[in-house]
Design a protein around this motif. Structure first.
Motif, PDB file in Angstrom:
ATOM      1  N   ARG A   1       0.834  -1.200   0.000  1.00 42.18           N
ATOM      2  CA  ARG A   1       0.000   0.000   0.000  1.00 42.18           C
ATOM      3  C   ARG A   1       0.869   1.250   0.000  1.00 42.18           C
TER       4      ARG A   1
ATOM      5  N   ALA B   1       2.493   5.022  -1.131  1.00 45.30           N
ATOM      6  CA  ALA B   1       1.884   6.294  -1.525  1.00 45.30           C
ATOM      7  C   ALA B   1       1.808   6.386  -3.047  1.00 45.30           C
TER       8      ALA B   1
ATOM      9  N   ALA C   1      -2.043   4.523  -2.596  1.00 43.98           N
ATOM     10  CA  ALA C   1      -2.724   5.817  -2.594  1.00 43.98           C
ATOM     11  C   ALA C   1      -2.868   6.373  -4.010  1.00 43.98           C
ATOM     12  N   LYS C   2      -1.776   6.387  -4.766  1.00 44.66           N
ATOM     13  CA  LYS C   2      -1.848   6.857  -6.154  1.00 44.66           C
ATOM     14  C   LYS C   2      -1.217   5.819  -7.063  1.00 44.66           C
TER      15      LYS C   2
END
Ligand SMILES: Cc1cc2nc3c(=O)[nH]c(=O)nc-3n(C[C@H](O)[C@H](O)[C@H](O)COP(=O)(O)OP(=O)(O)OC[C@H]3O[C@@H](n4cnc5c(N)ncnc54)[C@H](O)[C@@H]3O)c2cc1C
Lengths: 366, 274
Positions: free
Chosen positions: A298, A300, A321-322
């Protein structure tokens, strides 16, 4: 409890024939209990209050070589009874002896629900048991419930049917599968979806040593070797993951490593990831693999280069995240799971990306 | 055939399913099968494993399927790629089959063919899973019915000697290698091989081959085990999945330098109204 008026002519039935409790197979990952076992025991605990009082027990089944030592841990995570089957030949999973073991335990313990992790092992084991016991089995579930169910065709109503909810049609739909006609009601459940309970070392339970009756041919298939990646690389701590797929080829991975080095040179915490196809092809080592049979990450920022976006890969990175995708095929599935994308050849894009990172570009991480 | 391999003349079966090309549901919430169809992708890899095993040690390949009459299309495709015989079990009473009932039907068909021809089975190949069902359960369930060993998630198959195969299967974090005696059932992943196309010689000999079609009575499958009636599970509800990630923002304006810098700028831009 009130039931729909339109069903009122359908008689309630209970076909359990004495079956009670929820059974969970607790597989091992090498020499420790698989996380999936704790997750399923956690979920079984959340579901059990919806069952009859005499069925609110969680039965774990532990099979392997010298596995007795793990029984208490299963109890600390929510099991009430642990069946332990020990045999030196079962250090690693083998289909047929595990099938025999579980069928014998099911016949002895008579659970009304039986849960298995939807891993490559659980999805090998559970169908065979279901076939042999003539039970229904629902694959790869992501949600469970227990409750009212009416079946007009069969003219039967159930107060506490097990509802097994699973993604289908390429993950675009959720189907609820029901089978309260034969017991146990069986499901495999997707690892990483359900939460385990907090460990409670004061919890107590019963440990039962069990000896299955081996069937002829159970040990006919021999294990030559089991190879697991060494976990020397902790991909889960990286802020940025640059992952490459089969489309890169060996040379492409050299370029990708250059990008990793450039990002690292800017002081950012970055690691190299890969798809299984890239690993299989020998472009990178297993320890870099991300996905259902690799690591779940997971970060960023996740940059997927020449990765098609198979569900098994997405399973391991979708909570990043992105997500940035670079792929020359505009119809590649990876774009459905990405935030930013460039449709182009990696040979065009990567040199430019490396150049701009070297020129000082840093990824914002929050 | 290479001289390194024993000549074994194996009796090889492959299960094949025809699936819709586009996954969509009809008004009733069930799979809409009215559109174009194709051989299930995983089955093409199972067939390739069978063909490559026959190339090495010799033998005969029988493809079997269950489905509507037009599933002959996929079976004919298998014949054009080199399968020797093809059988289809087709019957309205099979509608609504779950994996238990599907395995029961296919196992009954396979046993029937073996008995009719006074044969025994050496290797049964299946695709890992089907794209319209995604359960991966049927090969193991057929293996159970046929009282054979099974290896699922198979990535590679080697001929070890005249009695054993060496099979590599995927596991979490790696793989296992197994020594497997005949007869066995293997379910094959998409990473196992690259399927061949139809061959000219196979296509020519396929011209004289016909798909043999049976209904459930002909193979002795009782109605109570077929289709919905024989299925221990039912689908009670289907709903849509909401994807929480927004649509992808694509960069395709300008030269590569601009694409990359536009994208990098967007990546570092904080979303407003968040
Ligand atoms: C039980 C099981 C477990 C699995 N576990 C995992 C897992 O943990 N992780 C995993 O990743 N996979 C896993 N897989 C495999 C998975 O199904 C896919 O086969 C795999 O993810 C495909 O890898 P890929 O995207 O790199 O390769 P491909 O699917 O071959 O895709 C390559 C992509 O590269 C693109 N490409 C090619 N050339 C270029 C170029 N020059 N420039 C730009 N783009 C290019 C192509 O358009 C294509 O989209 C598993 C499969 C099974 C059956």
């Amino acid at each position: 409890m009130s039931y729909p008026e339109k069903d009122s002519k359908i008689p309630f039935v209970d076909l359990r024939d004495g079956a009670r409790g929820i059974m969970v197979w607790a597989p091992l990952d090498g020499d420790k209990i698989s996380e999936a076992a704790f997750e399923l025991i956690g979920e079984a605990n959340r579901q059990k209050s919806k069952l009859d009082e005499d069925s609110q027990k969680i039965i774990a089944v532990l099979i392997g070589k010298e596995v007795d030592k793990h029984a208490q841990e299963l109890i600390h995570y929510g099991a009430d009874i642990v069946y332990v089957i020990e045999d030196d030949r079962l250090e690693e999973y083998l289909t047929l002896p595990f099938v025999t073991s579980l069928i014998d335990v099911i016949n002895e313990a008579k659970p009304e629900i039986a849960l298995f992790a939807a891993s490559t092992l659980g999805r090998d084991l559970a169908p065979r048991i279901a076939a042999k016991m003539n039970c229904g089995l629902s694959a790869d579930c992501t949600e469970f419930d227990i409750g009212y169910y009416a079946n007009r065709k069969r003219n039967q109503r159930f107060k506490k049917a097990f509802k097994m909810i699973r993604p289908s049609f390429g993950e675009s739909k959720l189907a609820t599968i029901i089978g309260p006609f034969n017991y146990p009601q069986m499901a495999t459940a997707r690892p990483g979806v359900f939460r385990k309970l907090d460990k409670d070392s004061s919890r107590t339970g019963e440990v039962i040593k069990f000896q299955p009756k081996w069937q002829e041919g159970d040990f006919a298939v021999e294990l030559i070797e089991t190879v697991r990646s060494s976990d020397s690389l902790d991909l889960t701590k990286a802020d940025i993951i640059v992952a490459g797929g089969f489309g890169l080829g060996k040379e492409g991975f050299d370029m990708l490593n250059e990008l990793v080095a450039a990002i690292r040179a800017n002081g950012q915490n970055v690691e190299l990831g890969a798809s299984r196809a890239a690993v299989d092809a020998g472009f990178v080592e297993y320890k870099h693999q991300i996905g259902q049979t690799g690591k779940t990450v997971r970060p960023a920022i996740y940059i997927a280069v020449a990765i098609s976006g198979a569900v098994q890969h997405i399973a391991g990175m979708k909570e990043s995240a992105k997500i940035i995708a670079i792929n020359h095929d505009p119809s590649a599935n990876i774009f459905l799971s990405s935030d930013f994308g460039i449709v182009n050849d990696y040979q065009e894009v990567l040199p430019e990306l490396i150049k701009q990172v070297k020129a000082g570009y840093k990824f914002d991480l929050d | 055939m290479s001289e390194n391999y024993p000549k074994l003349d194996l009796n090889i079966f492959v299960t094949i399913k025809q699936v819709p090309k586009a996954m969509k549901t009809g008004a009733d919430g069930l799979m809409d099968r009215s559109g174009k169809s194709m051989m299930n992708p995983h089955c093409t890899h199972a067939l390739e494993e069978a063909l490559s095993l026959r190339d090495r040690v010799g033998g005969q390949i029988t493809v079997v399927s269950m489905g509507p009459p037009n599933a002959q299309k996929s079976l004919n495709e298998a014949l054009r790629k080199g399968a020797d015989r093809a059988y289809l079990l087709s019957d309205r009473k099979l509608a609504g089959s779950d994996t238990w009932a599907t395995a029961e039907a296919l196992a009954t068909l396979i046993k029937f063919i073996l008995k009719e021809n006074n044969e025994t089975l050496d290797v049964l190949y299946g695709g890992l899973q089907t794209v319209d069902g995604d359960t991966a359960q049927v090969p193991a369930q057929i293996a159970s019915r046929l009282k054979m060993s099974q290896v699922t998630y198979v990535e590679s198959v080697k001929v070890l000697d005249d009695k054993h195969l060496e099979v590599r299967r995927i596991i979490e974090g790696g793989y296992q290698r197994l020594k497997v005696p005949y007869p066995t059932t293997l379910s094959v992943t998409e990473t196992a091989n690259v399927p061949r196309g139809p061959s000219l010689t196979a296509s020519m000999s396929a011209v004289d081959k016909e798909v043999i079609i049976y209904n459930i009575d002909q193979i002795g499958l009782p109605e109570k085990y077929a289709g919905l009636a024989g299925s221990p599970t039912v689908v009670s509800r289907v709903k849509n999945v909401v994807i929480d990630r927004g649509p992808v923002q694509l960069f395709n304006e300008g030269d590569t330098a601009k694409l990359v810098s536009d994208m990098l700028t967007a990546v570092n831009t904080k979303e407003e109204n968040n």
